[in-house]
Enzyme design. Structure first.
Site, PDB file in Angstrom:
ATOM      1  N   CYS A 107      82.617  86.252  72.964  1.00 56.02           N
ATOM      2  CA  CYS A 107      82.321  84.985  72.279  1.00 56.02           C
ATOM      3  C   CYS A 107      83.555  84.120  72.085  1.00 56.02           C
ATOM      4  O   CYS A 107      83.481  82.892  72.110  1.00 56.02           O
ATOM      5  CB  CYS A 107      81.625  85.249  70.944  1.00 56.02           C
ATOM      6  SG  CYS A 107      82.589  86.228  69.773  1.00 56.02           S
TER       7      CYS A 107
ATOM      8  N   CYS B  99     110.847  58.234  52.734  1.00 57.31           N
ATOM      9  CA  CYS B  99     111.187  59.012  51.545  1.00 57.31           C
ATOM     10  C   CYS B  99     110.280  60.232  51.460  1.00 57.31           C
ATOM     11  O   CYS B  99     109.081  60.102  51.188  1.00 57.31           O
ATOM     12  CB  CYS B  99     111.077  58.162  50.282  1.00 57.31           C
ATOM     13  SG  CYS B  99     111.539  59.078  48.786  1.00 57.31           S
TER      14      CYS B  99
ATOM     15  N   HIS C  55      82.299  86.506  64.778  1.00 56.68           N
ATOM     16  CA  HIS C  55      81.588  85.893  65.903  1.00 56.68           C
ATOM     17  C   HIS C  55      81.960  84.414  66.004  1.00 56.68           C
ATOM     18  O   HIS C  55      81.808  83.661  65.045  1.00 56.68           O
ATOM     19  CB  HIS C  55      80.078  86.050  65.737  1.00 56.68           C
ATOM     20  CG  HIS C  55      79.291  85.463  66.872  1.00 56.68           C
ATOM     21  ND1 HIS C  55      79.425  85.915  68.164  1.00 56.68           N
ATOM     22  CD2 HIS C  55      78.376  84.451  66.907  1.00 56.68           C
ATOM     23  CE1 HIS C  55      78.611  85.215  68.952  1.00 56.68           C
ATOM     24  NE2 HIS C  55      77.975  84.321  68.211  1.00 56.68           N
TER      25      HIS C  55
END
Length: 767
Positions: free
Chosen positions: A418, A611, A682
């Site tokens: 996956c 800054c 997954h």
């Protein structure tokens, strides 16, 4: 990566830069690079360009040698397993403990600390329990311990960690621990050399009463040793079996010692036989080393990967060594006292080559289910080289519904793929930003990898909307065959690991990201977002996360990236720093660039000062870099609360003329095109395929499954316009949304984001 090619160190003093690196972190440098630096033996100061282990950005930092101490390879691997970093540093300073740990060996009786208890056990395994990092040469050394009476049942494992089995023991009788929690019950000398240890592991210590197995007449048989005697100068083993060589039950057999291996009958097998029925010799010549195959055993079909091919002593047949998916084998890669390959215990099986056939789970699935689209003949070949490179453009918004939406669409997942499926779908389905990977000249040995990626994955995905799982497996086999990782075909990885291996090691693609830090440019393929402990973000956007991370690390972009891969601030698959992250459909990176004109945030004139102390000033804006023209900077910093601020001069491009009137600069922006998410190990992906806020699709390579063990996964792509609905909400409205009540799959995008993919529509035309 060969770990011996590097020199290792541990950070013992805080360096000037970077500030976020913790004491106790381990870093490394290539040996030949280290030798070119004049490192003082004592006193003096030299900076070494080192990379820190587990640093996902893989950036190189110049660290003063007075801030680090040298480690041996073994010490580095032992210490790496100790976490957190401050605890690791304390153990490093305990020299006796480190030396004692170096002397621990398998079968040593030890005491292991588990939570608040001290338990008695025996070391059964020493080594890593996680995959080596994709850019790190080492991984931590852990001790696998089988608990003994009276502490049996107080462990947390049966010898398995993640998806791998490292040793076998009863349920809840195993513990994995770093050396900091392990103490020998009796003083032990330093460990023997690696060669001696390897020899000890291969030696066959077979005695009467031992369970053994042997391969005879095409069958594996098991039995118990009754007696060992010498006959003609050769040791002969007398074995009691369920069946003798004539099939008679309760029989005995005598065999030379070299034909016998120590091991028990796998659970679930009938009696002491595992029959391997004769199978017609495969005509598929693609069966070779690292092929995924199946064999028929006495209990049914088993699946595995070919790890060795050759001839065994005393046998004329060509044999193969299989690493099985399930622990129904006979050893860990050894037979007759000799090691042929490495795998977890009970996963190795040696059978005839003719008994193997291609894994049927990847064969003729279209015949099993008419939902499977037919594939073009050219796609079936995959290895053809037509002499020209076919170009299939990405799927347009108008084509998405026709080509992509539905079941059996996208990339078919199989066996922990996956992470690769979601990354490839996100990168190539509807975007061409990294198409240069597909056509870049590469080394001849890596050409098959690039060819499979183009012809068997990207082109079918874009032309037919579907990629068969066997093409992804062949792609993984090629990556494994070429030595980039020995578990690409079986184990779960992280998307960045896979992408960096392909882009950096295989295709040698120019780094996507160039960062400027303290005047020096560093390169990377992806960027891991880090935040300091004092941030005030609660429901951040990706824009805010990137700005805060650059601010805390003192970084700027050296140039506009064509593709920006961002990893969200989370640790592993479980811990997330934020419950929700708001996707930024565009990233404004104008103020993140180290060069180029910038606009004063107050009046619109050209900025000349920046800054850092004003970064979090809410009076200007909640976040973002604050740049001013000279006049506005003086006014802003005349306020009593800002008198201590120290603005820094910006680099104004040579030849740039400020005409003295406010003007609008062209802003550099990146657009979001995909997001990878993870939940419970997954991975899935979201893709933004069009200009509208609701042009989203969701892809899951394992959305459903047909059949059980011999079945296959069903990938699915679905439209998810609900994502756009939530993106149109105000931050206050979104904060009040309960994740489980969010419509459709939107919760996964906002709550489970792992990686964001951005592109520059202008720069990608040139790279």
């Amino acid at each position: 990566m060969n770990p011996k090619d590097y020199v290792y160190f541990i950070l013992t003093k805080k360096p000037e830069h970077p500030q976020h690196i913790k004491l106790g972190s381990i870093c490394y440098i290539r040996g030949h690079t280290y030798n070119t630096h004049d490192v003082p033996l004592s006193g003096g100061s030299t900076k070494l360009p080192v990379t820190f282990v587990k640093s996902l950005n893989s950036l190189t930092y110049n660290i003063d040698v007075n801030c680090i101490e040298k480690l041996s390879l073994e010490e580095a691997e032992l210490l790496l397993a100790c976490e957190p970093e401050d605890e690791r540093l304390n153990w490093f300073r305990d020299k006796d403990a480190v030396q004692t740990a170096l002397g621990l060996t398998v079968e040593t009786n030890v005491m292991v600390k588990e939570e608040d208890e001290k338990l008695i056990g025996v070391i059964r395994y020493i080594g890593p329990v996680v995959e080596q990092g994709y850019l790190d040469p080492i991984k931590g050394t852990f001790f696998g311990i089988e608990l003994q009476k009276p502490d049996k049942g107080k462990g947390k494992t049966d010898g398995t960690f993640g998806y791998k089995t490292f040793f076998l023991c009863e349920k809840n009788c195993g513990v994995f621990a770093p050396f900091s929690r392990v103490k020998p019950l009796a003083p032990t000398p330093l460990s023997p050399s690696m060669a001696m240890l390897h020899g000890q592991q291969q030696t066959q210590n077979i005695f009467p009463g031992d369970n053994v197995y042997f391969f005879i007449d095409g069958k594996y048989r098991f039995g118990i040793v009754l007696h060992i005697q010498e006959d003609g100068g050769q040791p002969i083993v007398q074995i009691s079996t369920d069946k003798d060589e004539n099939g008679k039950r309760g029989g005995e057999i005598k065999l030379p010692l070299y034909m016998v291996s120590k091991g028990e009958c796998p659970s679930g097998s009938e009696g002491m036989d595992i029959d391997i029925p004769p199978v017609e010799a495969p005509t598929d010549l693609s069966i070779s080393l690292n092929s995924v195959v199946e064999v028929t055993l006495g209990k049914g079909n088993s699946y595995g990967i070919i790890r060795w091919i050759g001839r065994l002593p005393g046998r004329e047949d060509v044999m193969v060594g299989l690493e099985l998916e399930e622990p129904c084998g006979v050893s860990d890669g050894t037979i007759h006292g000799k090691r042929y390959f490495d795998c977890p215990p009970k996963r190795a099986l040696f059978v005839k080559l003719t008994s193997c056939r291609p894994d049927s789970r990847f064969q003729n699935i279209s015949a099993q289910n008419n939902m499977m689209p037919e594939l073009d003949k050219n796609e079936e070949d995959g290895n053809h080289d037509t002499g020209k490179l076919e170009t299939v453009p990405p799927i347009s918004t108008e084509q998405v519904e026709k080509l992509l939406i539905g079941r059996m669409k996208g990339i078919q997942g199989h066996c922990n793929s996956c992470y690769m499926d979601s990354a490839l779908f996100g990168l190539f389905s509807c975007s061409s930003v990294l198409d240069s990977m597909l056509f870049k000249a590469t080394n001849p040995q890596d050409a098959p990898i690039q060819r499979i990626l183009l012809h068997n994955i990207v082109n079918p995905l874009r032309s037919k909307g579907f990629v068969h799982g066997r093409h992804i497996m062949r792609f993984r086999e090629q990556l494994q065959k070429h030595g980039y990782c020995q578990s690409f075909t079986t184990d779960e990885k992280d998307p960045e690991e896979f992408l960096i291996i392909v882009m950096h090691h295989i295709l040698a693609l120019e780094p996507l990201l160039k960062l400027s830090a303290a005047g020096k440019v560093q390169e990377s393929y992806c960027y891991q977002i880090f935040l300091d402990q004092n941030h005030s973000l609660v429901l951040p956007t990706v824009q805010q996360l990137l700005e805060h991370s650059f601010y805390s690390e003192g970084l700027k972009l050296a140039e506009v990236p064509s593709c920006l891969i961002l990893q969200m601030p989370r640790f592993g698959k479980k811990f997330k720093m934020f419950n929700k992250i708001i996707p930024s459909l565009e990233l404004d990176i104008t103020d993140l660039l180290s060069e180029g004109p910038q606009q004063c945030i107050m009046c619109g004139h050209m900025a000349v000062e920046e800054c850092a102390d004003c970064f979090k000033e809410p009076v200007f804006s909640q976040t973002g870099f604050k740049v001013f023209c000279k006049t506005c900077s003086s006014q802003v910093h005349s306020h009593p609360q800002r008198l201590s601020h120290r603005p820094a001069a910006l680099e104004v491009p040579k030849g740039y003329i400020d005409r003295g009137i406010p003007h609008s600069l062209t802003r550099d922006r990146l657009e979001l095109f995909a997001v990878l998410c993870i939940e419970t190990s997954h991975y899935v992906s979201f893709v933004k395929h069009g200009p509208n806020t609701r042009d989203w699709i969701f892809f899951d390579s394992m959305a459903d499954r047909e059949g059980e063990r011999d079945g296959f996964n069903i990938p699915e792509v679905q439209a998810c316009p609900e994502v756009g609905m939530y993106l149109e909400m105000s931050p206050a409205e979104l904060a009040n949304q309960v994740p489980r009540d969010m419509k459709g799959v939107a919760k996964r995008l906002f709550c489970d984001a792992y990686m964001y993919l951005y592109r520059s529509t202008s720069m990608c035309l040139y790279r």
